[in-house]
Design a protein around this motif. Structure first.
Motif: not given
Length: 632
Positions: A63-64, A95-97, A71-72, A210-212
């Motif tokens: 997941r990370r 964000a939704r995905s 993000l990249f 939340i952090a993502l």
């Protein structure tokens, strides 16, 4: 290092093939069923717990990795930023995905008004929700924008931390949202907006999620800042380039003015025409010059405002990369000279273009006298078609042939009238003159009638009554510098063979013009098809099936091809007050099903199908569709 025994083997195989967590209980259950010793069962339990921890760790790493990859990718989009809207849409989509929510959206702060407004949404189907604005401190988003802190709620309507207002709660309820997470878009020390992820059911958002979302919000803020800096840089470079070009070209301006003066004088003396003037000016100013209006192509719609300013000020006017110089005579607009390819004109070059426009007006006035006699003959022939429908078709064809008009081809009748006349007789004379010119250049007929002008024009191959009416309204309005309303009839197959049909078509065109004025659309052009359901009453033909097909035909055809129920969903949506939540109760389906169907309808009908005007026509088309289906 411990050796792996038989108790570990089944769990290693489960880890290797990525089995779901519920399968990890099976080895223990199988051993217990076989009567295994307690020690064996204990070893299996211990191996199971260890394997589940390993599996959870592996899932967390995957997941990370996916989050970092997203993000990249978003950062890569920023590196090649060309379109801010596309980058923000990509951030909301990711964000939704990544959070697996039903809806994601982004709002920005309006500094002038002091609230926030929706900028980008994905997964939203409610028109009210997409237009909602949140005051600072109102709702979850307003609190995030005010405090610059993330806020999350498992059940928005039961959460008393937020300032609930009727407009916001109604919009959220209309979208069917329950759990909402919002994080601020921070630029420097200030908040410029809020990024949201929301579900239509109760849900707990974890700290990592939340952090993502906060990371994606940071990238969105960078995208907005980068776009603003790029715009400032482009503006500064454009100013520098303009100044340099002005200095470079000024030294040759006087020489060009002298040359063009000599060439224009020579043209007038040897009887040249307006195209010769345009060619001479194009050579001297090193650009492309077009003559528009009069018997040339009409003034382009995007340059009409520039031509109007030139006519008022008597100077050449620049719009974009085009210079426009109005060609006028006695206050009447005859056309314009359009110069392209030379965006930076020295003041002397501007004067050169203006002189060329004056020479063009003199040439056009000389040609007008010769054309007036032909205009009278055209008007008399049209009067006979309207007032004497029993005239011999053979004689009508002969008279039309001398005017190079073919009355055996399809034609359209147009009724034109100036709105808000300032000088009645003078305005009507200018309108008749402009209409006669259009008729002559298109091999049609024109006559002054009933306080306005009537035209009989051949139907062009790629045009219809509606587009022809709009074009003629623009041309006449530009020519007389006043709002001209134009109503068009349905096509008349062969006016010479059926002269009586011209009078009927003229009456239909008058009805369309009256409808435009009654609807507050004076100065426009339209035919019966442009009035939606009202067109069924204005035209002689009652094309109900055509109206239904134009309005909801794409949705009905989709249902036939795919076996779906989009028409039924659309009907239930309007019957439920355009609320997805009430619609799902009427259809007995889940709200997500309603949302998916409405998204498909948006793709078929276009994004503005919920606007008031279109919504009214769609509801009428649905009712006519039901009546037609019941009769079948």
């Amino acid at each position: 290092m411990p050796a792996y025994g038989p108790a570990d083997a089944p769990y290693l195989r489960l880890l290797a093939r990525g089995a779901p967590a519920e399968e990890y209980e099976r080895p223990v259950l199988a051993a217990r069923a076989e009567g295994a010793a307690p020690t064996v069962l204990a070893e299996l339990e211990q191996a199971k717990m260890l394997a589940l921890r390993v599996r959870a760790e592996m899932e967390g790493r995957r997941r990370r990795e996916a989050e970092l990859s997203a993000l990249f990718e978003t950062a890569g989009d920023l590196a090649g930023l060309r379109d801010l809207d596309s980058v923000l849409q990509a951030i909301v989509h990711r964000a939704r995905s990544l959070l697996g929510t039903d809806v994601a959206y982004l709002s920005l702060i309006d500094r002038k008004v002091g609230d926030t407004y929706m900028r980008v949404t994905e997964g939203s189907v409610s028109a009210r929700f997409q237009r909602v604005r949140l005051g600072m401190g109102e709702g979850l988003g307003g609190l995030v924008a005010q405090t610059a802190m993330p806020y999350v709620t498992e059940s928005y309507f039961e959460d008393e931390r937020f300032c609930h207002t009727s407009p916001i709660d109604s919009a959220v309820h209309d979208e069917g949202l329950v759990a909402i997470l919002g994080v601020p878009l921070v630029l420097g020390t200030g908040v410029i907006g809020v990024l949201y992820a929301a579900d239509r059911r109760a849900r707990v958002f974890e700290r990592e999620q939340i952090a993502l979302l906060a990371s994606l919000a940071s990238l969105a803020a960078v995208a907005i800042d980068t776009a603003n800096l790029l715009e400032e840089t482009r503006s500064a470079l454009a100013d520098l380039g303009a100044a340099n070009e002005t200095i470079r070209t000024h030294s040759a301006a006087l020489e060009r003015a002298s040359e063009v003066h000599d060439r224009l004088t020579e043209l007038v003396l040897r009887g040249g025409d307006v195209d010769d003037v345009a060619h001479a000016v194009a050579q001297v100013l090193a650009g492309t010059v077009r003559v528009v209006g009069h018997d040339h192509e009409p003034v382009p719609g995007d340059l009409a405002a520039a031509v109007a300013r030139s006519r008022k000020d008597g100077r050449a006017v620049r719009q974009g990369d085009t210079w426009a110089a109005a060609v006028t005579a006695g206050g009447e607009l005859l056309g314009a000279l359009l110069l392209r390819g030379h965006p930076e004109l020295d003041p002397v070059d501007q004067r050169t273009l203006e002189r060329a426009a004056m020479v063009t007006s003199l040439l056009l006035l000389a040609r007008r006298n010769a054309a007036e006699a032909e205009q009278r003959f055209r008007g008399e022939l049209l009067d006979d078609l309207l007032d004497a429908p029993h005239r011999d078709p053979r004689l009508l064809r002969e008279r039309a042939g001398r005017l190079r008009a073919d009355l055996d081809a399809p034609h359209i009748v147009l009724a034109a009238r100036i709105d808000d006349e300032t000088d009645g007789s003078s305005d009507r004379l200018r309108l008749w003159s402009a209409a006669s010119h259009i008729a002559a250049t298109h091999r049609g007929l024109a006559a002054a009638r009933d306080g306005g002008t009537v035209l009989l024009l051949p139907l062009e191959p790629d045009a219809d009554a509606s587009s022809t009416a709009r074009r003629i309204a623009r041309q006449l309005g530009t020519a007389v510098q006043a709002a001209v309303t134009v109503g068009a009839s349905s096509p008349v197959a062969a006016p010479a063979g059926r002269p009586g049909s011209v009078a009927l078509a003229y009456a239909e065109a008058q009805r369309c013009g009256d409808a435009l004025r009654a609807l507050g659309r004076a100065g426009e052009g339209a035919a019966g098809a442009d009035f939606g359901f009202l067109g069924l009453l204005l035209t002689d033909a009652r094309d109900v099936d055509g109206f239904v097909h134009r309005t909801i035909g794409t949705v009905a055809d989709y249902d036939v091809r795919r076996g779906t129920e989009l028409v039924r969903t659309l009907d239930a949506y309007f019957s439920s007050g355009m609320s997805p939540v009430r619609t799902k109760d009427a259809l007995h389906v889940h709200v997500n099903t309603v949302a998916q169907r409405l998204e498909r309808i948006s793709h078929l009908l276009g994004p503005d199908w919920q606007s008031p005007d279109r919504a009214l026509e769609i509801q009428l088309a649905l009712r006519l569709h039901r009546l037609s289906s019941a009769q079948d």
